[in-house]
Every structure is written in structure tokens, then in C-alpha cells.
Scaffold this motif. Structure first.
Motif, PDB file in Angstrom:
ATOM      1  N   GLU A 209      27.065  -6.832  19.704  1.00 66.88           N
ATOM      2  CA  GLU A 209      28.197  -7.400  19.806  1.00 66.88           C
ATOM      3  C   GLU A 209      28.285  -8.285  20.873  1.00 66.88           C
ATOM      4  OE1 GLU A 209      32.296  -7.714  19.043  1.00 66.88           O
ATOM      5  OE2 GLU A 209      31.071  -6.452  18.047  1.00 66.88           O
TER       6      GLU A 209
ATOM      7  N   ASP B 199      30.467  -9.752  23.409  1.00 66.36           N
ATOM      8  CA  ASP B 199      31.825  -9.304  23.787  1.00 66.36           C
ATOM      9  C   ASP B 199      32.654 -10.198  24.315  1.00 66.36           C
ATOM     10  OD1 ASP B 199      31.135  -6.719  23.669  1.00 66.36           O
ATOM     11  OD2 ASP B 199      30.105  -6.392  25.682  1.00 66.36           O
TER      12      ASP B 199
ATOM     13  N   ARG C   7      33.954 -11.725  21.026  1.00 67.47           N
ATOM     14  CA  ARG C   7      34.226 -10.700  19.997  1.00 67.47           C
ATOM     15  C   ARG C   7      33.668 -11.150  18.657  1.00 67.47           C
ATOM     16  NH1 ARG C   7      35.294  -6.554  23.242  1.00 67.47           N
ATOM     17  NH2 ARG C   7      36.802  -7.095  24.648  1.00 67.47           N
TER      18      ARG C   7
ATOM     19  N   SER D 254      24.491  -5.337  23.305  1.00 63.39           N
ATOM     20  CA  SER D 254      25.751  -6.152  23.560  1.00 63.39           C
ATOM     21  C   SER D 254      25.469  -7.413  24.503  1.00 63.39           C
ATOM     22  CB  SER D 254      26.833  -5.630  24.218  1.00 63.39           C
ATOM     23  OG  SER D 254      26.260  -5.070  25.438  1.00 63.39           O
TER      24      SER D 254
ATOM     25  N   ALA E 145      27.142 -11.476  26.358  1.00 62.15           N
ATOM     26  CA  ALA E 145      28.371 -12.303  26.572  1.00 62.15           C
ATOM     27  C   ALA E 145      27.658 -13.544  26.756  1.00 62.15           C
ATOM     28  CB  ALA E 145      28.938 -11.589  27.711  1.00 62.15           C
TER      29      ALA E 145
END
Length: 607
Positions: free
Chosen positions: A195, A197, A200, A250, A252
Motif C-alpha cells: 500500500e 500510504d 492511497r 507499505s 510513501a
């Protein structure tokens, strides 16, 4: 001979699929496997081959790569998550490098050979039969390097299947065949496992489609023309890249990448009988693979955006001629001609600031080979096969760089050739037990690496192999039990290794010498109607016996060769009556794998 080379010779007595086919007057090349609709081990032999077939509606539906990996000892796929680009296909002690070397394992879709590992489809739904030939196969196939050959065969069944799973996984496949025509199509998709973050969004979502069609047109009672075509379309996300220290699920970053690949291929095959019981077969094929684009975005820091566009086209001509029985001898041989072009463009930049690298390359390859094999029945149950291959590969390579060194051009050519002998002694004890001792030489041509601007690091040499093998297979109780055991020893020079050696130099290096030794065991048991139990396993010890780092000079002799798992194993049980409910359970394992020759812990995948 070294003691480990023939440790399986006395285990049982066996022969090979190759010997049986050649002895009947035809080469093994591209012969479709006999399809038995079941999941699990279909046929294993004393030599190199494992033939599997699977039911797409079985209790544990899989793609073609998964089925082959889990049912063939010492075969492993490390998918990069971006189509075939960057994926690794390993058999016994060798694997392709991610981007620049020829494949160690050649793949045929029907009669159509695929020229590069990055052109291999991510999934092959609709194909339900495959045969893996391990080791050098230069006397039997037109396109053949040192690791082996895989042939995916089309399915003649009329059926449609669909499936779903976690991460929004869904798949569907349909196949139909009648009147000499076979057609199939498959679709699969899933969300990514990681994912982002910040925006999204899931990383590495995948959506793949493939189709294949084959039509046979009889010209006479014995002669025919066959037309084949395939196409694939993949719309994947970026490679699932995460920090080495985690977190692993995850990230970013401000944007995500994509991988768009399309390929197509076509072939015309002609089969005819010759006087005296011989046969001739010719296949003219074409493939076109395109990746436009492959992009990703990394936060290192600083953030780095990368885009790659690549295209590869290939024309091939493959000819096979087999004699009828000439007393106790049968002879087969052939010709291979191939030409391909690969075009690549790379743009890497720190967004909003400046480019890091802007470069491109054009590579042309021309290859020709003559190959032959003679099988002599020396005594009842005993046969001796002697043959070989003469091969020449010529490459031209032009690299252009605009950043960081403007107008830096590199133009070179490479010439790689070899005579590659083979010999095998087979024993057959009826239809139920066989044994083989064999030796074969193999070659993987050298080439050029484009992701470095140091001219001394761009070219790499041809990889050469001498493979020693022994094996046996035996069946009992009307084929209710079947077992195959093999052992091998491979001596490899100029072992090809690819990775990032510095912040600016990513290329293929040559290890002076490597050795791979190991064994495979494959077992199938039908204890009762409707029940099938199978177990497969392979163990490989692949070691760089003479290698120093091309940058630092560090002696790495004795370290494990990269990309090769220490073992793979699978056990499954399936209950499938004639119709109605069915069930299955499967357990698979892959051993420790290093992804660089330094045995770096961060690049090690534990068992």
C-alpha cells in the motif's frame, strides 16, 4: 569421473523420453506431451525431462509457471512483478540475468520460440501441458542455451473455468478444439500486496491477458501445414520495490509507476514424410515484444523517477529431418537460423531538478546452428546416442548517452561460437524401467550491458557448460507407482552475473569458473481410484569456484552463485472422482536463495 557425477547410476535402471522418441525415428523437438487431465506429476524420465499436465478446474488452480515450478525439481521462477521484465528463470545451476544476457532456459509456446527471458509472459492461463528438458539440448532444439528448454503445449479440451481469491484476485480461461483447430484464451488480475500510504494506492496491481490459436491443414494422408499465433497483453503496476530495512508492505511516495507490455507471435509449420520412413519438419516463426513504458518512482532520498521503453523483434527458421531405421541406427538433424533486433531507451531523473541518465541502445543478433544425433541400438535394451551442435552467434551493439556524458557513443561487435558434443548411454527394461548416463556441452552467448558508461565493463563473454548426468525411472503396479531419480554435475566457465556494482555501473560480469551439483526425485502414487499423491524435490549446490569482483578485486571464490535456490520441494494430494466435488491440499517449499554473489544478508531470501 568425479564421484558425485553418477551417484544415481545404481539406484535403478531406466531410459529416456529422448531415447524413445529418437529411436522411433523422430527428434524430441516440440513434440507435445501426452496430456492426462490431472494436477501433479505427469511423466518423469531418467534423463532430463519432466512432463506435467494439469486440470485448470482442479482443486488448486495454478498458472503454467506455478504448476511447472511446483512439480519439477530444480526449476524456479523469481517474478519481478513487472511482466517478465527483470524476472529470473533458474534450472539446476544456471539462471538468466535480469536484463542483458540470453535466457538460460529457452521457452517454446507450441512451436514458437521466445528469444529473451523478459519476453516470457507473466502467466499462461489456458495452457495445461508443459515439458521441462534440463541441461544442454542443442542437438534437439533450434533455440537452445545451456540451462534447458521448456515447451508449453496447447490444450485440446473444450472447457471454461473461472476463479477468485484474496487481494481481489480473479481469473478466467477458455479453450476449445475441433477439426484440427485449437484455440484458448486466459485472463487474470489482482490488486497489489503493498500500500502506498501517501496517495492511497496499491503497488503492483496486475492484469494479464493471453490468447493462442493453432490450425492444422492436411495436404495428404501424411503431410500437413500448421498455423499458430499467440498474443499477450499485460497492464501491471510498478515493480514492488520497498526499503531493504522495511517496512515491507507499505511505502510513501508521491506517485507510482506502470509496466505496459504487449507481445505477439506467429508460426507456419510444415510436416512431411520422406521415403523409407523418414520425416521432415520446418517451422518459420516471428515474435514481437514491446514494453512501453516501464516506470517507477523511488524515494531514496532524493526521489528518483525512471522510465524505460524497449522493443524486440525476432525471425526464426527451424528445420528438422529424421531418417527411417538404417539397420540398428536412426539419424536426425537440423538447421537453426535466427535474427533479432532490440531497441531500448532509458530516462532517469530527479523530478523537477535534473536528469541522472539519458541513454539508449540498439542491438542486432544473428545466429546459425547445425545439429545432429544418431541413435545406435547396440544390444537388446541398450542404445547409444551420439551427436552435437555447431553454433555461431554474431552481435552488433550501439550505445548512445546524452546524460551524464553528452555524445558518448559505444559501438562494438561480438562473435561467439562453439562445437557442442553430446553422448548418452541408455538401458530399457521393458516399458517400466530405464536408466541413462549422459554428457553434453552447452553455450550461452556473450553480449553487452548498457547500464554503464565505462566501456571496459560493457562487454561480457560467452558462458560454457559441460554437464554430466545420470538417472533412472521405474513404475510398478500398472503405473500406480512411478518414481524418477537423477543426479548431475555441471562445470561452467564464464558464469554470467548481473547486478549494480557501483552507484553508476550496472552490468554483467563473468566468473571464471563455477560448479553446480545436485539431484532430483519425483514420485507419483495412485492408491485408489480418484486419488493421486505426488512428491517432487530438487537440491542444487551452485558455487563460484573462481571469481574476483571486477570492481574491487575481492576474491569471492567459494560463494554461492546468485539466483539459484538450494532446494525446492512439493507434496500434494488430490481427490477427484469422475464428476462432482473434488478436493486437494498442497505444501511447497523453496530453499535459501542469494540474489548477489557477495551472499549479502539484505539480498538473501530465507527458506
Amino acid at each position: 569421473m568425479k564421484g558425485s557425477r553418477f551417484i544415481a547410476a545404481g539406484l535403478c535402471l531406466a531410459g529416456t523420453v529422448q531415447a524413445q522418441i529418437n529411436g522411433a525415428g523422430g527428434p524430441v523437438v516440440q513434440a507435445p506431451a501426452v496430456v492426462v487431465q490431472e494436477t501433479g506429476l505427469g511423466a518423469a524420465d531418467a534423463g532430463s525431462a519432466t512432463a506435467i499436465s494439469w486440470d485448470p478446474a482442479a482443486a488448486i488452480p495454478q498458472s503454467g509457471w506455478q504448476e511447472l515450478e511446483e512439480n519439477a525439481g530444480n526449476f524456479h521462477v523469481s517474478q519481478a512483478g513487472a511482466g517478465g521484465y527483470g524476472s529470473l528463470f533458474a534450472v539446476r545451476g544456471v539462471a538468466n540475468t535480469p536484463y542483458f544476457s540470453d535466457p538460460a532456459v529457452t521457452v517454446y509456446l507450441g512451436d514458437i520460440p521466445l528469444p529473451s527471458s523478459f519476453a516470457y509472459p507473466e502467466d499462461l492461463l489456458g495452457f495445461t501441458s508443459a515439458t521441462l528438458y534440463r541441461g544442454p539440448q542443442g542437438a534437439d532444439f533450434g533455440r537452445a542455451t545451456d540451462g534447458g528448454v521448456i515447451v508449453f503445449a496447447p490444450a485440446p479440451a473444450n472447457e471454461a473455468t473461472a476463479g477468485f481469491g484474496s487481494y481481489d484476485a480473479r481469473s478466467a480461461a477458455v479453450s476449445a478444439g475441433a477439426g484440427g483447430v485449437v484455440a484458448m484464451a486466459g485472463y487474470d488480475a489482482r490488486e497489489g500486496y503493498i500500500e502506498n500510504d501517501e496517495i492511497r494506492q496499491r503497488v503492483d496491481g496486475q492484469e494479464n491477458e493471453n490468447g493462442y490459436a493453432q490450425a492444422s491443414i492436411p495436404l495428404s494422408a501424411a503431410d500437413k501445414v500448421t498455423l499458430e499465433a499467440f498474443g499477450t497483453r499485460a497492464r501491471d503496476g510498478a515493480e514492488p520495490l520497498v526499503p531493504l530495512g522495511g517496512p515491507y508492505y507499505s511505502v510513501a511516495r508521491a506517485q507510482e509507476g506502470v509496466t505496459d507490455t504487449d507481445s505477439l507471435g506467429a508460426a507456419v509449420r510444415f510436416d512431411a514424410e520422406l521415403p523409407g520412413g523418414g520425416s521432415v519438419r520446418s517451422v518459420t516463426s516471428f515474435t514481437d515484444w514491446r514494453m512501453d513504458p516501464f516506470t517507477n518512482f523511488l524515494v531514496l532520498p532524493p526521489p528518483l523517477a525512471s522510465e524505460i521503453v524497449q522493443d524486440q523483434k525476432s525471425w526464426n527458421e527451424e528445420l528438422h529431418v529424421a531418417s527411417g531405421a538404417l539397420g540398428p541406427v536412426t539419424v536426425s538433424g537440423g538447421l537453426w537460423l535466427s535474427g533479432s533486433t532490440t531497441v531500448n531507451f532509458v530516462d532517469r531523473a530527479i523530478p523537477g531538478l535534473f536528469p541522472i541518465e539519458v541513454s539508449s541502445f540498439d542491438e542486432g543478433t544473428r545466429q546459425g546452428a547445425l545439429f545432429a544425433d544418431a541413435v545406435w541400438t547396440v544390444a537388446p535394451g541398450w542404445s547409444l546416442s551420439v551427436g552435437g551442435r555447431g553454433e555461431v552467434t554474431d552481435r552488433t551493439f550501439l550505445r548512445r548517452e546524452a546524460v551524464p556524458v553528452p555524445d558518448l557513443d559505444y559501438m562494438r561487435g561480438g562473435h561467439y561460437g562453439a562445437l557442442l558434443p553430446k553422448a548418452a548411454l541408455d538401458w530399457t527394461g521393458g516399458a517400466d524401467e530405464h536408466a541413462q548416463l549422459a554428457i553434453a556441452a552447452g553455450l550461452r552467448p556473450g553480449g553487452f550491458s548498457s547500464y554503464t558508461d565505462n566501456p571496459a565493463l560493457i562487454p561480457f563473454a560467452a558462458e560454457r557448460m559441460v554437464s554430466y548426468s545420470a538417472g533412472c525411472d521405474k513404475s510398478w503396479a500398472d503405473q500406480a507407482w512411478r518414481v524418477a531419480l537423477r543426479a548431475f554435475d555441471e562445470e561452467i566457465s564464464n558464469y554470467q552475473i548481473e547486478r549494480s556494482y557501483t552507484a553508476t555501473d550496472y552490468f554483467v560480469a563473468d566468473a571464471g569458473h563455477a560448479r553446480a551439483e545436485g539431484a532430483e526425485a519425483e514420485l507419483r502414487w495412485r492408491p485408489a481410484p480418484g486419488w493421486t499423491l505426488s512428491a517432487t524435490g530438487g537440491w542444487t549446490r551452485a558455487v563460484l569456484t573462481a571469481y574476483a569482483s571486477p570492481i574491487t578485486g575481492q576474491n569471492l571464490s567459494g560463494n554461492a552463485a546468485p539466483y539459484i535456490p538450494l532446494y525446492n520441494a512439493n507434496i500434494d494430494a488430490t481427490w477427484r472422482p469422475g464428476r462432482g466435488w473434488f478436493a486437494g491440499v498442497r505444501e511447497s517449499a523453496v530453499g535459501r536463495t542469494y540474489y548477489d554473489e557477495l551472499e549479502t544478508t539484505a539480498y538473501e531470501q530465507h527458506a
